[in-house]
Motif scaffolding. Sequence first.
Motif, PDB file in Angstrom:
ATOM      1  N   TYR A 425       4.036   0.844  -2.401  1.00  0.00           N
ATOM      2  CA  TYR A 425       5.034   0.093  -3.427  1.00  0.00           C
ATOM      3  C   TYR A 425       4.740  -1.452  -3.129  1.00  0.00           C
ATOM      4  CZ  TYR A 425       7.195   4.471  -3.783  1.00  0.00           C
ATOM      5  OH  TYR A 425       7.622   5.871  -4.003  1.00  0.00           O
ATOM      6  N   ILE A 426       4.620  -1.998  -4.375  1.00  0.00           N
ATOM      7  CA  ILE A 426       4.346  -3.528  -4.318  1.00  0.00           C
ATOM      8  C   ILE A 426       5.431  -4.084  -5.269  1.00  0.00           C
ATOM      9  CG2 ILE A 426       2.533  -3.422  -6.124  1.00  0.00           C
ATOM     10  CD1 ILE A 426       1.033  -5.728  -4.414  1.00  0.00           C
ATOM     11  N   HIS A 427       5.847  -5.270  -4.783  1.00  0.00           N
ATOM     12  CA  HIS A 427       6.933  -6.122  -5.857  1.00  0.00           C
ATOM     13  C   HIS A 427       5.891  -6.543  -7.149  1.00  0.00           C
ATOM     14  CE1 HIS A 427       9.227  -9.492  -7.185  1.00  0.00           C
ATOM     15  NE2 HIS A 427      10.295  -8.958  -6.707  1.00  0.00           N
ATOM     16  N   SER A 435       1.604  -8.978  -9.355  1.00  0.00           N
ATOM     17  CA  SER A 435       1.992  -8.274  -8.170  1.00  0.00           C
ATOM     18  C   SER A 435       2.079  -8.870  -7.018  1.00  0.00           C
ATOM     19  CB  SER A 435       1.191  -6.968  -8.023  1.00  0.00           C
ATOM     20  OG  SER A 435       1.163  -6.164  -9.092  1.00  0.00           O
ATOM     21  N   THR A 436       3.018  -9.043  -6.166  1.00  0.00           N
ATOM     22  CA  THR A 436       2.986  -9.968  -4.867  1.00  0.00           C
ATOM     23  C   THR A 436       3.083  -8.875  -3.584  1.00  0.00           C
ATOM     24  OG1 THR A 436       4.661 -11.442  -6.031  1.00  0.00           O
ATOM     25  CG2 THR A 436       4.478 -11.717  -3.646  1.00  0.00           C
ATOM     26  N   PRO A 437       1.977  -9.192  -2.982  1.00  0.00           N
ATOM     27  CA  PRO A 437       1.875  -8.336  -1.688  1.00  0.00           C
ATOM     28  C   PRO A 437       3.016  -8.877  -0.804  1.00  0.00           C
ATOM     29  CG  PRO A 437       0.184 -10.091  -1.898  1.00  0.00           C
ATOM     30  CD  PRO A 437       0.953 -10.176  -2.999  1.00  0.00           C
ATOM     31  N   PRO A 438       3.205  -8.054   0.410  1.00  0.00           N
ATOM     32  CA  PRO A 438       2.354  -6.779   0.716  1.00  0.00           C
ATOM     33  C   PRO A 438       2.847  -5.566  -0.069  1.00  0.00           C
ATOM     34  CG  PRO A 438       4.144  -6.862   2.389  1.00  0.00           C
ATOM     35  CD  PRO A 438       4.342  -8.123   1.480  1.00  0.00           C
ATOM     36  N   ASN A 439       1.594  -4.479  -0.103  1.00  0.00           N
ATOM     37  CA  ASN A 439       1.994  -2.950  -0.169  1.00  0.00           C
ATOM     38  C   ASN A 439       2.802  -2.344   1.091  1.00  0.00           C
ATOM     39  OD1 ASN A 439       0.008  -4.028  -2.351  1.00  0.00           O
ATOM     40  ND2 ASN A 439      -0.376  -1.852  -2.735  1.00  0.00           N
ATOM     41  N   TYR A 440       4.041  -1.770   0.442  1.00  0.00           N
ATOM     42  CA  TYR A 440       4.664  -1.116   1.581  1.00  0.00           C
ATOM     43  C   TYR A 440       4.265   0.587   1.568  1.00  0.00           C
ATOM     44  CZ  TYR A 440       7.345  -4.962   2.462  1.00  0.00           C
ATOM     45  OH  TYR A 440       7.867  -6.436   2.708  1.00  0.00           O
ATOM     46  N   LEU A 441       3.971   1.136   2.640  1.00  0.00           N
ATOM     47  CA  LEU A 441       3.625   2.520   2.656  1.00  0.00           C
ATOM     48  C   LEU A 441       4.986   3.327   2.444  1.00  0.00           C
ATOM     49  CD1 LEU A 441       1.420   4.846   2.881  1.00  0.00           C
ATOM     50  CD2 LEU A 441       1.705   4.561   5.146  1.00  0.00           C
TER      51      LEU A 441
END
Length: 621
Positions: A425-427, A435-441
């Motif tokens: 999931y990414i904002h 899209s603003t990192p980070p990607n969350y698992l």
Amino acid sequence: MRNALMLMGLASMPLWFASCSDEENIPAPGTDEPTNPEIEAAFDFKMTTDLPVKIDYPSFAQVSVYDQLPSEGNSARLLFRSFTGANGKLQTVSTFPSAYIGKTVYVLSTGIDCPLWQEATLTENGLELKAESSRVGVPTNSPFTPEEMTEIRSGVLQALPEDEDNREQFEKYTHGINLDTRLKTDDNYPTANVSVTFVDAVGHNYNTLYYYTYKAGEESTITETWIRHNIINDDHKLFGPVSTDPNASSANDPNRYRNNTMILSDVNGAIKFTDEDRIGFVLQSRSGNTTKYYYTSQVPEEGQVGQCATFVYRSKGLVYTFEDQDASTWEEDGHFVPYPPFWVTEGNWEYNVSDFNDFTFIVTTNPQEAIDDEEFPDLPTPPYYLENIGAPQYGTVLFEDNYPDAGDYDMNDFVATYALRQITYIHFDPESGISTPPNYLGAVDYYFVPKWDGAWYGCSFNFMLDDIHENPIHIYDLAANQTMGALDVEPIQGRIDLGFTSAETGEGDDKDCEPTGTEYVAEDYTFDRIFNPFITTTNNGYEIHLPGYKASASANLEGLTDWQKAYKLEDGQHPYAANIPTQNYLIVTEQMTIDQFYPDFTKWVESNKTTNKDWYEHPAQ
């Protein structure tokens, strides 16, 4: 021939049927004279022509052809009446008044899945009738990118959250009524093509989507009875049946339809819709022995809110999303409450959760300007966490079971292929497209296929996700000395939810979305770090992991050396388990060690896995 629904005075049908018979209106075969002198005067001609009639319907039907739409008080004339064969087909020759050649005639058909009314043109080549049900959906290219499709899905779930009672939002967005798709063509674009794209389905019922067409002003002819008799057939079906019921067949998995697009067509190609054309949609919802029909032309009665929420997506199309259970309400003590009871329990009472996102699709037109979206609200898309489904990582795991001894060292005591993928999931801000990192698992999908049992001892196969899910997930059991060869096992699959959630914050222009729950940054938890497969043998209860990976909290480590705790032979190099990045692995048979079968295996081990990394691609000749 142009197919259409026709308004008619249904209540008056017996009156004009009683006054119009074959003998009164049709000239006698082989003559120029009508059989009734009064009719002769009314027609004001004596010429007739024998013309071929060809009928191709989906079922047996009585077919009647008139010179105008019969209604109470008019003088509609019956020009032809006959019956098709049992297969719905008829080829014959009939006598028609010559004055009607080149004119529109009106066809009444009574038969299962046949159009009630059609317009047709009588030509010098005769009359050819085909059922309206020849209109079908033809697969075409989707107008949406995968990113747009994910944005649409996420937007619907933001506006109408899953497993919540969204009646208030539904009434806010659609004013409490169902709405059909309307076309508004003009001189610049006189016709338009229409396509329907499948977005998502999360209903446990078996849901199928159908469509129908009509002209402005013909809404009163559309009833559930008409839909069941004329529309619920393969010629009007778009998608389904689909179901997310865990007991449903994989053939009903909605994922296989995502972003599939159907263009509305007939036997001659894409339907050319024009101004004032209307398109309605039907959700057929089956649960057990109960089948319900929900359609977008239906006007909710008092105490009902309708079954379908509709939005505009970036002026590109109309997003439709159905509720697949009755969303009606009933009055109690002067106010309306949900009915019927289902799903959510409050005290001793349960009620239906009407989330209105059980079946979602989007309608687009070409040209885009032809879609009439004035009454539809925009799809609410505040910043949210966009779901990304990662590409699968494939491989094969190999185990030797005689731990902590070397055994025959063929590495075939248990072999399984696997596929793993991350759900992250990414904002995402849909207004800026950033899209603003980070990607969350947020989750991990797994898929294992046990391939080989070469073990003398019984064992169980499990895996952990180091540092994020260290409670072992059990996959498969091998009985002692049971198979000693290839396994014929159905794939074993599932999803591990890692607890990532998010919630809206702020109001108006300051509205945003913030993470809640667990926050595992995906780039810090790659599969080469966290994927920890292992077997546990029944003879001594030891776990056997890949070298360097940790044991589970309940592992028996008593009496083991440091090398054994690292899951290597005493030479400090040879592993008891291996994970190789291919599913096309040629398994070592009995009576041969793995380094005899794969000569480069020894080089790979002695280099501490820095060279000959493709050893499994080079078996001995």
